[in-house]
Design a protein around this motif. Sequence first.
Motif, PDB file in Angstrom:
ATOM      1  N   GLU A 109      -8.565   3.363   4.378  1.00 10.94           N
ATOM      2  CA  GLU A 109      -8.934   1.754   5.026  1.00 10.94           C
ATOM      3  C   GLU A 109      -6.605   1.501   4.869  1.00 10.94           C
ATOM      4  O   GLU A 109      -6.519   0.517   5.389  1.00 10.94           O
ATOM      5  N   ASP A 118      -3.140   1.930   6.666  1.00  6.17           N
ATOM      6  CA  ASP A 118      -2.719   2.586   7.232  1.00  6.17           C
ATOM      7  C   ASP A 118      -1.533   3.820   6.820  1.00  6.17           C
ATOM      8  O   ASP A 118      -0.834   4.757   7.655  1.00  6.17           O
ATOM      9  N   SER A 119      -0.842   3.264   5.923  1.00  2.36           N
ATOM     10  CA  SER A 119      -0.219   4.798   5.372  1.00  2.36           C
ATOM     11  C   SER A 119      -0.243   4.528   3.505  1.00  2.36           C
ATOM     12  O   SER A 119      -0.510   3.319   2.935  1.00  2.36           O
ATOM     13  N   VAL A 178      -4.503  10.967   5.512  1.00  5.67           N
ATOM     14  CA  VAL A 178      -3.929   9.195   5.442  1.00  5.67           C
ATOM     15  C   VAL A 178      -1.966   9.882   5.839  1.00  5.67           C
ATOM     16  O   VAL A 178      -1.464  10.484   5.214  1.00  5.67           O
ATOM     17  N   ASP A 199       4.084   6.214   3.686  1.00  2.11           N
ATOM     18  CA  ASP A 199       5.011   5.383   3.533  1.00  2.11           C
ATOM     19  C   ASP A 199       6.287   5.857   4.200  1.00  2.11           C
ATOM     20  O   ASP A 199       6.400   6.542   4.209  1.00  2.11           O
TER      21      ASP A 199
END
Length: 310
Positions: free
Chosen positions: A177, A179-180, A261, A264
Amino acid sequence: MTLTELRYIVAVAQEKHFGRAAQRCHVSQPTLSIAIKKLEEELAVSLFDRSSNEVLTTDAGERIIAQARRVLEEADVIRMLATEEQNELAGPFKLGLIFTVAPYLLPKLILALRDTAPNMPLMLEENHTAALTEMLKRGELDALVIADPYQEPGVETVPLYDEPFFVIVPKGHPFEELDSVSTAALAEENVLLLTEGNCMRDQVLGSCSELASRQRVAGLTNTLQGSSLNTIRHMVGSGLGISVLPSTALTENDHMLFSIVPFDAPAPMRRVMLAYRRNFVRPKALTAIRDAVLRSQLSGVRFIRNEDQD
């Protein structure tokens, strides 16, 4: 003293066996043994300890054989200078690659070489960096494709490409779920790593300091390990844990097995390089290998061309 005798003693030092050395030099064992004995008598020194099953090099022999390797390399230079019109792209090229690069680069590298160097077939060796380096220094390989950091006396390197790392997680994992993912969050999970001795394991731990600290404190260095990236990807798919893969190891069908995934920013990454002995006698062959890598269309990497080098 002849170059042939020097080749014989280098072969015995590498094989640690007179019979295998003779096979490698395409002569009979008596021929090789007599030539080496003759050289030892000429030098008035024993090059090998023959008292055990495995032939060992004496202290004096170590120094002499090291110099013999250098002499043989310089003899190759002389041959190249004497035949300047010789095509450097003709004849086999001995290329070593680390395990985490070879399966993903080689198919595209070979296709890229077909047009520019059709007469230069590749003799390939996949292994760990340390083993490949020893083979390079002994002249058993012409060049290596390895990952930074890498520094060896007498060995030059040129960067090829940078590739980011990605997190892979089982289907249904909470990271799906996001984004990073941060490197700190990675340390809270069961992370599958390659076995010790593999440079990519060190690169992942070096990029994720929190994970490296957890490994040291919890003493988990011998658990949750895989022998190859392909083994790790399937263990992740089965739900055993999560892991980190380089972008070149990811395929378009991976979404069926696990979820991918990004990290960051800035994402952890590795630099892949070409390494070769200083004064290697086929510089055009090295250029052909590098150019083929730059044309290989590897997905997700940043190729490093001459103007991009740091």
